[in-house]
Design an enzyme around this catalytic site. Structure first.
Site, PDB file in Angstrom:
ATOM      1  N   ASP A   1      -5.570  10.017  15.109  1.00  0.00           N
ATOM      2  CA  ASP A   1      -5.814   9.742  13.695  1.00  0.00           C
ATOM      3  C   ASP A   1      -6.764   8.490  13.599  1.00  0.00           C
ATOM      4  O   ASP A   1      -6.561   7.663  12.642  1.00  0.00           O
ATOM      5  CB  ASP A   1      -4.536   9.847  12.870  1.00  0.00           C
ATOM      6  CG  ASP A   1      -4.781   9.938  11.659  1.00  0.00           C
ATOM      7  OD1 ASP A   1      -5.805  10.309  10.889  1.00  0.00           O
ATOM      8  OD2 ASP A   1      -4.036   9.388  10.685  1.00  0.00           O
TER       9      ASP A   1
ATOM     10  N   GLY B   1       0.737  -1.200   0.021  1.00  0.00           N
ATOM     11  CA  GLY B   1      -0.019   0.012   0.032  1.00  0.00           C
ATOM     12  C   GLY B   1       0.709   1.102   0.042  1.00  0.00           C
ATOM     13  O   GLY B   1       1.871   1.250   0.450  1.00  0.00           O
TER      14      GLY B   1
ATOM     15  N   GLY C   1       0.816   5.104   0.840  1.00  0.00           N
ATOM     16  CA  GLY C   1      -0.037   6.520   1.444  1.00  0.00           C
ATOM     17  C   GLY C   1       0.555   7.861   1.160  1.00  0.00           C
ATOM     18  O   GLY C   1       1.510   8.015   0.378  1.00  0.00           O
ATOM     19  N   GLY C   2       0.025   8.603   2.122  1.00  0.00           N
ATOM     20  CA  GLY C   2       0.384   9.998   1.683  1.00  0.00           C
ATOM     21  C   GLY C   2       2.019  10.176   2.147  1.00  0.00           C
ATOM     22  O   GLY C   2       2.832  10.969   1.529  1.00  0.00           O
ATOM     23  N   MET C   3       2.439   9.555   3.203  1.00  0.00           N
ATOM     24  CA  MET C   3       3.795   9.813   3.851  1.00  0.00           C
ATOM     25  C   MET C   3       4.680   8.758   3.616  1.00  0.00           C
ATOM     26  O   MET C   3       5.723   8.699   3.553  1.00  0.00           O
ATOM     27  CB  MET C   3       3.523   9.961   5.406  1.00  0.00           C
ATOM     28  CG  MET C   3       3.368  11.484   5.676  1.00  0.00           C
ATOM     29  SD  MET C   3       3.699  11.818   7.317  1.00  0.00           S
ATOM     30  CE  MET C   3       5.133  11.422   7.557  1.00  0.00           C
ATOM     31  N   ALA C   4       4.071   7.352   3.464  1.00  0.00           N
ATOM     32  CA  ALA C   4       4.994   6.130   3.403  1.00  0.00           C
ATOM     33  C   ALA C   4       4.337   5.181   2.385  1.00  0.00           C
ATOM     34  O   ALA C   4       2.995   5.185   2.051  1.00  0.00           O
ATOM     35  CB  ALA C   4       5.205   5.687   4.685  1.00  0.00           C
TER      36      ALA C   4
ATOM     37  N   VAL D   1       4.133   0.689   2.366  1.00  0.00           N
ATOM     38  CA  VAL D   1       4.259  -0.480   3.170  1.00  0.00           C
ATOM     39  C   VAL D   1       4.735  -1.651   2.283  1.00  0.00           C
ATOM     40  O   VAL D   1       3.821  -1.690   1.175  1.00  0.00           O
ATOM     41  CB  VAL D   1       3.034  -0.650   4.056  1.00  0.00           C
ATOM     42  CG1 VAL D   1       3.159  -1.916   4.738  1.00  0.00           C
ATOM     43  CG2 VAL D   1       2.796   0.420   5.163  1.00  0.00           C
TER      44      VAL D   1
ATOM     45  N   LYS E   1       7.420  -0.450   6.591  1.00  0.00           N
ATOM     46  CA  LYS E   1       6.877   0.887   6.235  1.00  0.00           C
ATOM     47  C   LYS E   1       7.898   1.910   6.002  1.00  0.00           C
ATOM     48  O   LYS E   1       8.751   2.005   6.821  1.00  0.00           O
ATOM     49  CB  LYS E   1       5.889   1.254   7.481  1.00  0.00           C
ATOM     50  CG  LYS E   1       5.168   2.705   7.078  1.00  0.00           C
ATOM     51  CD  LYS E   1       4.354   3.227   8.259  1.00  0.00           C
ATOM     52  CE  LYS E   1       3.315   4.296   7.926  1.00  0.00           C
ATOM     53  NZ  LYS E   1       2.678   4.570   8.954  1.00  0.00           N
TER      54      LYS E   1
END
Length: 185
Positions: free
Chosen positions: A159, A43, A45-48, A50, A65
């Site tokens: 979050d 996956g 994401g916006g920051m990382a 995985v 991650k």
């Protein structure tokens, strides 16, 4: 040709109309910290991102991650990533994803090594429709146990959303992503 990235369901570039070509992940089949072999992305994401990986000495599957490279030079984002590691390590609990290791990749990008579990996020689950109350209540109870564990250590998640609740088979919960968590004090 324009070097933009698109979701996997896209087939052509909206800028120049050319057909898209799947880019080979530069981290696939590389080794992190001399012992974790990256297999494939799970996956983004916006920051990382995985990745599925395995410990090459004990053949233990794991998830890694890795902070997206464009953020790796930002000291605030690096600290947020490290904070996630500190919080997750302190909160060892059956309803919170286990963190095995942390460090940097060979190119200096922060990474976290976590348990790899089969299942899907609560967000993916509810995409197929609302959950019935008799299914949702046990999920909510396990989420509450995870949050209670965090609160026992004065950690506030900050979050909590369906994307950060992972459901294992049998609807057992693993709470993810303590990246913006704060200590209560």
């Amino acid at each position: 040709q324009c070097h933009r990235s698109y979701p996997s369901e896209s087939s052509f570039c909206f800028v120049d109309g050319t057909s898209l070509v799947e880019e080979k992940d530069p981290r696939a089949n590389t080794t992190v910290a001399g012992r974790y072999v990256i297999e494939k992305a799970l996956g983004v994401g916006g920051m990382a991102t995985v990745y599925r990986a395995h410990h090459k000495l004990v053949e233990l599957p794991c998830a890694i991650k890795i902070l997206n490279p464009q953020f790796s030079q930002d000291p605030t984002l690096r600290e947020r990533f490290r904070r996630e590691a500190r919080h997750a390590q302190r909160l060892a609990h059956p309803t919170i994803i286990a963190l095995f290791d942390q460090g940097d990749t060979e190119d200096g990008v922060p990474c976290l090594v976590m348990e790899l579990r089969e299942g899907k996020t609560l967000a993916e689950t509810i995409e197929h429709g609302k959950l019935k109350l008799d299914r949702m209540i046990p999920i909510a109870v396990e989420m509450t146990r995870a949050l209670a564990r965090a609160h026992d250590f004065e950690v506030i998640h900050r979050d909590l959303k369906p994307e950060n609740v992972f459901l294992l088979p049998g609807d057992h919960v693993k709470l993810l992503d303590f990246g913006i968590a704060r200590f209560a004090e």
